[in-house]
Design a protein around this motif. Structure first.
Motif, PDB file in Angstrom:
ATOM      1  N   ARG A  51       0.887  -1.152   0.015  1.00  0.00           N
ATOM      2  CA  ARG A  51       0.159  -0.070  -0.033  1.00  0.00           C
ATOM      3  C   ARG A  51       0.758   1.298  -0.213  1.00  0.00           C
ATOM      4  NH1 ARG A  51      -2.728   3.172   4.886  1.00  0.00           N
ATOM      5  NH2 ARG A  51      -4.252   4.196   3.854  1.00  0.00           N
ATOM      6  N   ALA A  54       2.826   1.732  -3.447  1.00  0.00           N
ATOM      7  CA  ALA A  54       1.956   1.944  -4.465  1.00  0.00           C
ATOM      8  C   ALA A  54       1.548   3.396  -4.490  1.00  0.00           C
ATOM      9  CB  ALA A  54       0.921   1.144  -4.511  1.00  0.00           C
ATOM     10  N   GLY A  55       1.414   3.850  -3.173  1.00  0.00           N
ATOM     11  CA  GLY A  55       0.936   5.331  -2.865  1.00  0.00           C
ATOM     12  C   GLY A  55       2.300   6.207  -3.377  1.00  0.00           C
ATOM     13  N   ASP A 192      -6.435  -0.856  -1.085  1.00  0.00           N
ATOM     14  CA  ASP A 192      -5.949   0.145  -1.064  1.00  0.00           C
ATOM     15  C   ASP A 192      -4.707   0.170  -2.032  1.00  0.00           C
ATOM     16  OD1 ASP A 192      -6.252   3.202  -0.954  1.00  0.00           O
ATOM     17  OD2 ASP A 192      -5.046   3.089   0.921  1.00  0.00           O
ATOM     18  N   ARG A 196      -4.275   1.839  -6.005  1.00  0.00           N
ATOM     19  CA  ARG A 196      -3.267   2.834  -6.250  1.00  0.00           C
ATOM     20  C   ARG A 196      -2.450   2.093  -7.326  1.00  0.00           C
ATOM     21  NH1 ARG A 196      -3.382   6.761  -2.223  1.00  0.00           N
ATOM     22  NH2 ARG A 196      -4.840   6.334  -0.681  1.00  0.00           N
ATOM     23  N   THR A 415       0.925   7.482   4.915  1.00  0.00           N
ATOM     24  CA  THR A 415      -0.127   6.667   5.307  1.00  0.00           C
ATOM     25  C   THR A 415      -0.562   7.142   6.728  1.00  0.00           C
ATOM     26  OG1 THR A 415       1.289   5.082   6.217  1.00  0.00           O
ATOM     27  CG2 THR A 415       0.563   4.645   3.849  1.00  0.00           C
TER      28      THR A 415
END
Length: 529
Positions: A51, A54-55, A192, A196, A415
């Protein structure tokens, strides 16, 4: 009673995934396709890293040999906590970090997490009162700006929390921590990550990987179709949990000086044995502690054990000795006694703790160690240890360690205050969100509306869709589990087998009869072919 056998019904059959499910199962057999990051392991650490990466704009592929949260991450005590007992082992940095993370996680996933109050009775002959007071003072003040209520003393002869306890317990304390639906936490991180741009492939196992021309070339086997694909990645994260050391030696052929110490933790679930929302933390003569926690409205969760595990990692089951130990532990405190035959369900998992050479399994550090290997050019980061509460911070630290050799993950951390899917409940918190949901879908029974909001948050609206009456959600397979909900889990949450739905994405299996569980099984087989 094991995690492999529930109520005498075996749940291990895998089924074929839908070929139209591109987001969840997209795969490339073209080795010219290069990912920035290949993550091996679909537990909380692996999905948390996926997550975060990827963000930051990295291209990510995560592979998991079974279902998400199949092993350690679904076998926890379900607590988001600092770890009060870790203070005895001077783990101040870990406890401080965990307490900070506790408040952050409660804020970004308020649908699957919530605060709890824990009652700690003082027991003569065990830790003295002054030690308990000092520990709780540190627990209240180690991290700045903590939002949960502080600890305080209780007169158990007068307070309602003392009523379930035996008369010999006169004095106690109460403090705050948090609860999490652990398997759902893993799935939400994966969702999530996928939103992304990450690819999440479950039931796919890394067969081998080697460094070729400064990159990793990896062979991955689809366990459902028995097909092998080859991918290339600039870096690998080994988040294989109990298999972290074996992956290094067997699949990656990389020498390693660090090791994990596997410790089995087991839990039992019994019919409710006390009233009230409070939880209990009990001291045992062996210096271990055991929790008794209200569970699934009608039950009490009791755990955990700490048993050294020297066999191969994999699915594990609670032993009769552990069941007896947990029963004896709570029977020292509660007026109402329980016996092993009262357990309606049990589960067990292996905690892959970093081996710090502690003599006692309970004393092994719960902190994590990140080992970066750049021999041969292509980076390899291995995750040793960790706990569910600190997964998000672990992911940040992992990417910080990778950033100098993998520029794709060098972006800013993001995050800490970004809600997980469904966690954007709006003003008024969970109760207000539930009221709005019931206004939008007044045909839902209160208990069903509550369960959907507690499990999915704002994504519950996706399950209800345009339904105008309960029948629009399809057949009720039992205990309010409709075909619309199963469809959602299959199409959005990588559910591919009955246990994925009954025991990980939900705990509805605990409430169902064998016939109802069979109906869910039949429907999943029918849907997936």
């Amino acid at each position: 009673m094991s995690n492999g056998t529930m109520f005498g019904y075996e749940f291990h059959g895998l089924v074929r995934e839908p070929e139209t499910d591109n987001m969840m199962t997209a795969a490339s057999s073209d080795s010219s396709c290069v990912f920035d990051l290949l993550i091996v392991g679909g537990g909380v650490n692996g999905t948390g890293i996926a997550r975060d990466a990827a963000g930051r704009g990295a291209s990510v592929l995560l592979v998991e040999q079974d279902d998400l949260a199949s092993y350690t991450s679904s076998a926890s005590t379900k607590l988001i906590h600092g770890g009060l007992r870790y203070l005895e082992y001077y783990e101040f940095r870990l406890v401080r970090e965990a307490l900070i993370e506790r408040d952050r996680l409660l804020a970004i996933a308020p649908h699957i997490m919530w605060p709890l109050r824990f009652v700690l009775p003082h027991s003569e002959g065990m830790r003295p009162v002054w030690m308990l007071k000092l520990g709780l003072f540190l627990y209240d003040h180690l991290a700045p700006g903590m939002k949960l209520p502080k600890s305080r003393e209780l007169d158990l002869t007068k307070h309602s929390a003392g009523k379930p306890l035996q008369d010999r317990y006169k004095k106690g304390f109460v403090y705050s921590d948090g609860w999490v639906q652990d398997s759902r936490l893993v799935v939400l991180n994966a969702m999530d990550a996928a939103a992304r741009g990450a690819e999440i492939r479950t039931r796919q196992r890394l067969i081998s990987a080697r460094r070729v021309d400064g990159m990793w070339e990896a062979e991955i086997r689809d366990m459902l179709h028995d097909a092998v694909t080859t991918v290339r990645a600039r870096a690998i994260v080994n988040a294989a949990g109990p298999w972290v050391a074996r992956l290094l030696s067997d699949q990656l052929a990389v020498p390693n000086s660090k090791s994990v110490r596997l410790v089995k933790g087991s839990h039992i679930v019994v019919p409710q044995i006390f009233d009230g929302p409070q939880c209990y933390i009990f001291q045992n003569p062996d210096k271990r502690i055991v929790f008794a926690i209200p569970y699934e409205q009608r039950f009490t969760l009791i755990g955990t054990t700490d048993v050294a595990w020297n066999e191969e990692p994999g699915l594990v089951e609670i032993s009769p000795q552990e069941v007896s130990y947990l029963c004896e532990s709570v029977n020292r405190y509660f007026n109402k006694s329980i016996k092993p035959s009262d357990a309606v369900w049990s589960y067990a998992g292996l905690r892959p703790l970093y081996d710090d050479a502690a003599a006692n399994a309970s004393a092994v550090t719960r902190d994590y160690v990140l080992d970066l290997d750049t021999t041969g050019g292509a980076p390899l980061l291995s995750i040793f240890g960790g706990k569910i509460t600190t997964f998000r911070k672990l992911a940040e630290h992992a990417l910080e360690k990778l950033a100098p050799v993998l520029p794709a993950v060098a972006g800013h951390s993001w995050t800490a205050d970004a809600a997980l899917p469904g966690g954007d409940l709006g003003s008024g918190g969970f109760e207000a969100a539930l009221r709005r949901f019931r206004d939008a879908a007044p045909f839902l029974p209160l208990q069903l509306a509550w369960r959907l909001m507690r499990s999915y948050g704002m994504r519950a609206y996706d399950i209800v869709g345009n339904a105008k009456e309960l029948a629009d959600l399809g057949e009720d397979l039992g205990q309010g589990m409709t075909t619309a909900e199963v469809d959602y889990l299959v199409e959005n949450e990588w559910a591919k087998a009955p246990e994925d739905v009954l025991w990980r994405r939900s705990k509805i299996g605990l409430h169902m009869t064998e016939k109802e569980r069979q109906k869910v099984t039949d429907y999943i087989h029918q849907k997936l072919g």
